[in-house]
Enzyme design. Structure first.
Site, PDB file in Angstrom:
ATOM      1  CG  HIS A  10      -1.755  -1.226   1.351  1.00 32.76           C
ATOM      2  ND1 HIS A  10      -2.620  -1.621   0.353  1.00 32.76           N
ATOM      3  CD2 HIS A  10      -1.857  -2.159   2.328  1.00 32.76           C
ATOM      4  CE1 HIS A  10      -3.223  -2.738   0.732  1.00 32.76           C
ATOM      5  NE2 HIS A  10      -2.773  -3.094   1.919  1.00 32.76           N
ATOM      6  CG  HIS A  18      -6.067  -6.202   0.521  1.00 30.95           C
ATOM      7  ND1 HIS A  18      -7.009  -5.641   1.334  1.00 30.95           N
ATOM      8  CD2 HIS A  18      -4.875  -6.026   1.136  1.00 30.95           C
ATOM      9  CE1 HIS A  18      -6.416  -5.142   2.406  1.00 30.95           C
ATOM     10  NE2 HIS A  18      -5.125  -5.347   2.310  1.00 30.95           N
TER      11      HIS A  18
END
Ligand SMILES: Nc1ncnc2c1ncn2[C@@H]1O[C@H](COP(=O)(O)OP(=O)(O)O)[C@@H](O)[C@H]1O
Ligand SMILES: Nc1ncnc2c1ncn2[C@@H]1O[C@H](COP(=O)(O)OP(=O)(O)O)[C@@H](O)[C@H]1O
Ligand SMILES: [Mg+2]
Ligand SMILES: [Mg+2]
Ligand SMILES: [Mg+2]
Ligand SMILES: [Mg+2]
Lengths: 214, 333, 333, 214
Positions: free
Chosen positions: C57, C219
């Site tokens: 991330h 995700h």
């Protein structure tokens, strides 16, 4: 040709150039960065809007309006280059209400020289010069030989086409195409293609709209 | 719409994007007519710094407008130099008492438009100098070409010139500092995918599933060779070797490092590459004085990255360390 | 290697990437054994702030370590929470006199590992509180699920908590401020492509040439629906409508805006989207107090973006404006 | 089974789990985030290294070493969950040099309860619980009925498999799979698959290495 006729001619050229966007994009995609079509379309859309509802007295004014518009609205190499084609020729050229073949030849040859000075490219460098030089010299030759407008413009267009085809044989020395080196051989230059399209559109307009006796 | 981009119409991309930049940055003003993004409060007592070029390299150049860096960025269409009229307007809008330096990447369109504009401004009494950046070692200089391409190293030139200007130096000195940075910076990059110009709608070039373009230009121009991908360590080894050689850098000479993403490569990979490059420089005894990792000079949505090295001396170090508030090149000193 | 990533070996990605982050940021120290990136100089007199989660991330969460934001980021493997032992070590390494707040995104792995670690640390006398972020409105809350996902809005929670801690507030107050931010932030995103987990080597999901996943998770989890792409303006209209509704926001109420790229979407498109979103908010009379555009909470190399809105009151405005030196969330005040 | 045998058994389980990485990745890719195989491989590589050259006196120590290693080196939901499976059962369980079927049943049932408390999932939520609960209860039933180790482990593995198959019918309420909703029906849960693989590997090892008379 008077100012109104030249204005009409370039309105027609502008339409055809805008319509050629995709074709030019395709060519610049192969050995450039793909934006030549977009640039020319932006430039000639601007030219169309600029010329559309105006009235001009002198032919020179038409060229001035076209050149200034291109310098203003078009970026990239072609903004300066094509702007120069229309502007440089008429700088200090006597104002005239009518242009004969010789006038066209004079200003285009002048522009050609300015462009070569500005961009430093010569014939054989795979640029618009490869089409512009034969076209301008063609105009000049036709004028010297006393040819008609129709003949002169047709000859210039044919010479531009020859120059455009010739760019396929060259490696580029200027613009983004130069990074393609040998890979550019066999492919034509986008700027030269535009030059040809402009001269062809001029010739077509003259054929269709000016009586052969003129 | 068949290309996957967050846009409305291709022809509106630059205008809408710049509006979005100006919205997000309260310290700039946006002139949509001439596509100029400039500092809200200009300091007429320092040399003015202007850069610009085609759009598609975001955050270049608007992201470098800020105290200690640029005063204005002139935005052309995607991959097309701004017109000379745009640059001329930019020169007029931002002229101070000490003259203006133009920082231009070495592309014919940019050079012609910026130098024509400079000529026009000079006629009105504005002092203008221009520095050309040509840092891309992928393209070998030769008799037949007009020099190398200007790429990510340009950001270092902005930073150095910006600091010199902020310190109150005069035009010739700022110009000399910028020129020194330009002379001492080298870049090489590679692409794992092509960019897609919004108005074109299709990728500029095609790459096989395992291929890369080594030495690619920031407009997707071809580089040195089309090859199979390699590991980050192998790439770092090769790129650092070539950069050091081109810079004639010797053991112990300090550098600033810029690991620049081309737009679609995530930070994850850029940081990993940064680690590979650091180890490579370390092995050769080249100390990294300061390093920058991120998207600095992109090629729209190209995957890949470039590595730039700036060879430093005491003056360049001092100027590099000078504070900058430019949103994409913050330096706290 | 058949995926196009700048890496050496998939299993080394996190370690090498974090080393690259630590290299580039002289203000942090890196503990490779427990994959902890923390401030070099900790202030024991303020509440300690820790976040973390799976890697992939970036710049979250290491990019938010800095004065006025986090004290440490605990890095898990790609898309996998750090282990409870990692978190526990992080708690021990950074414990000050005022206790520690954990900011956790609502995923079962993260919650279990962070709360187990908190339990272990408490047994040693460290005061620990935890705030859970669940801002993704794509996933409807229902009896059958355990709440919404925590996504980009987490960055605002870091910022608010960081300011409260820096101001010297005690643990319960910092926790309350963080909770207020978490309660008032909402996010929705969409993807134009899937991410590719390095160790998996192939895209997590497949999308047709003109398709997007609306409401995607960070995700690559499915969202609300698989649909055809729309223009930026259409997306902005729809996303803003849903966010305002979920926040029950009324005309005149101020917000902070975060336009977040998922990793492979260039700034060009994010700024364009920012313009669309601003116009949309403007139409509805919602003033944007502060806005942030860039890559903040990415999904490796996913294309797409999310929009977060934080509903502000005077306290939140003051905390949002408080200076932060975190490299990826600079605020000058 | 003595501590050395249990250690050997789990070395074998660890090898098989590491070898299943790709298979588990494929499953988690479909309805999760694709990292379950990687996580389990990291965890069991750690377990292998941890157990490899050690000597244990009590069987409890083997479980402790496995559980702690997983909590340490494995992140994600499965780090805690599988760590818990190995750790929670032996907390406060009397130290023994030999485990009979009843001991295995006792500690696994205890772990199951801890896990359900920890993760809040029940049978039918499409998690590893769907495989773990029948496997643990199977061990217990076999022990109560006085079955041999071979029979008990074989039964537990069969029950785990049934549970794993059953996850195909459920919608997920936990973990990342829950966002797939109806789309997850027909697909099996990754964690449940791991549970089955572990129990199957245990059963296989017992069959091959413990004499039927034991
Ligand atoms: N130095 C030069 N002299 C003459 N023509 C040039 C020169 N550089 C580029 N050109 C012409 O410009 C064309 C490219 O125009 P365009 O694609 O609009 O600009 P850019 O290179 O900025 O993308 C080339 O095809 C070539 O004909
Ligand atoms: N609350 C829970 N209780 C029991 N098992 C769970 C729970 N949450 C997730 N799981 C199990 O964990 C597995 C996912 O593990 P893994 O992929 O390693 O973790 P992550 O979800 O962090 O990516 C799921 O397949 C499921 O069996
Ligand atoms: Mg071009
Ligand atoms: Mg161009
Ligand atoms: Mg995961
Ligand atoms: Mg998973």
């Amino acid at each position: 040709m008077n100012a109104r006729q030249v204005q009409q001619m370039f309105l027609c050229v502008a339409e055809k150039m805008v319509a050629s966007e995709e074709f030019l994009t395709e060519i610049d995609n192969k050995i450039g960065d793909g934006d030549h079509g977009i640039g020319m379309a932006i430039g000639f859309k601007g030219v169309y809007q600029e010329l559309e509802n105006k009235t001009y007295t002198y032919v020179n004014e038409v060229f001035h309006a076209i050149g200034m518009t291109m310098l203003c609205v078009m970026g990239g190499a072609s903004g300066v280059l094509f702007g120069t084609v229309f502007i440089s020729g008429i700088v200090n050229y006597p104002e005239k209400k009518e242009f004969v073949l010789e006038d066209f030849a004079n200003i285009y040859v002048k522009s050609l020289n300015a462009l070569k000075k500005r961009g430093k490219a010569q014939v054989g460098d795979k640029t618009m010069i490869d089409a512009l030089e034969p076209a301008c010299l063609g105009l000049k030759k036709a004028a010297e030989e006393g040819k008609s407008l129709h003949e002169g413009f047709a000859y210039a267009a044919a010479e531009a086409k020859r120059g455009m085809e010739y760019t396929k044989e060259c490696k580029a020395r200027f613009g983004r195409a130069k990074y393609y080196g040998e890979k550019a051989i066999g492919l034509q230059d986008a700027g030269a293609t535009s030059v040809y399209l402009i001269f062809q559109a001029m010739s077509d307009w003259v054929n269709e709209n000016i009586s052969k006796e003129a | 719409m068949d290309m996957k981009k967050i846009i409305n119409r291709p022809e509106d991309v630059v205008l809408e994007m710049c509006s979005g930049i100006a919205h997000a940055n309260p310290d700039v003003v946006w002139n949509p007519k001439y596509k100029i993004i400039r500092k809200k409060s200009l300091n007429p007592g320092k040399v003015t710094l202007i850069s610009g070029g085609g759009s598609g390299h975001e955050p270049a150049h608007a992201g470098y407008v800020g105290k200690g860096m640029l005063d204005a960025a002139i935005c052309g269409d995607v991959f097309a130099s701004p017109s000379q009229v745009q640059v001329y307007q930019g020169l007029r809008e931002t002229a101070g008492e000490k003259g203006t330096l133009l920082i231009v990447k070495n592309y014919s369109g940019d050079l012609m438009n910026f130098s024509n504009a400079a000529a026009m401004a000079k006629e009105e009494g504005i002092s203008v100098e221009m520095v050309k950046v040509e840092d891309d070692i992928a393209v070998m200089d030769s008799l037949y070409t007009v020099g190398r391409r200007g790429v990510a190293g340009t950001v270092f030139v902005h930073k150095i010139a910006g600091a010199a200007a902020e310190k109150g130096r005069d035009l010739s000195q700022v110009c000399a500092a910028a020129q020194k940075a330009a002379d001492n910076v080298r870049t090489i990059g590679f692409a794992y995918s092509s960019c897609t110009v919004p108005a074109a709608g299709t990728p500029t070039f095609e790459l096989g599933d395992t291929q890369m373009e080594y030495g690619v230009g920031i407009h997707g121009e071809p580089g040195r060779s089309r090859e199979n991908m390699q590991t980050a360590d192998e790439m770092a080894h090769r790129m650092v070797t070539q950069l050091l050689e081109d810079l004639s850098l010797e053991k112990g000479e300090e550098v600033a490092l810029l690991v620049n993403g081309f737009g679609a490569t995530p930070l994850q990979e850029l940081y990993l590459m940064n680690y590979s490059v650091n180890r490579e420089l370390d092995k050769r005894g080249i100390p990294v004085y300061r390093e920058f990792v991120g998207n600095y000079m992109t090629s729209i949505d190209m995957e890949g990255c470039s590595i730039s090295l700036l060879k430093l001396d005491e003056e360049l170090k001092e100027l590099l360390d000078f504070p900058s508030t430019a949103p994409y090149f913050r330096v706290d000193g």
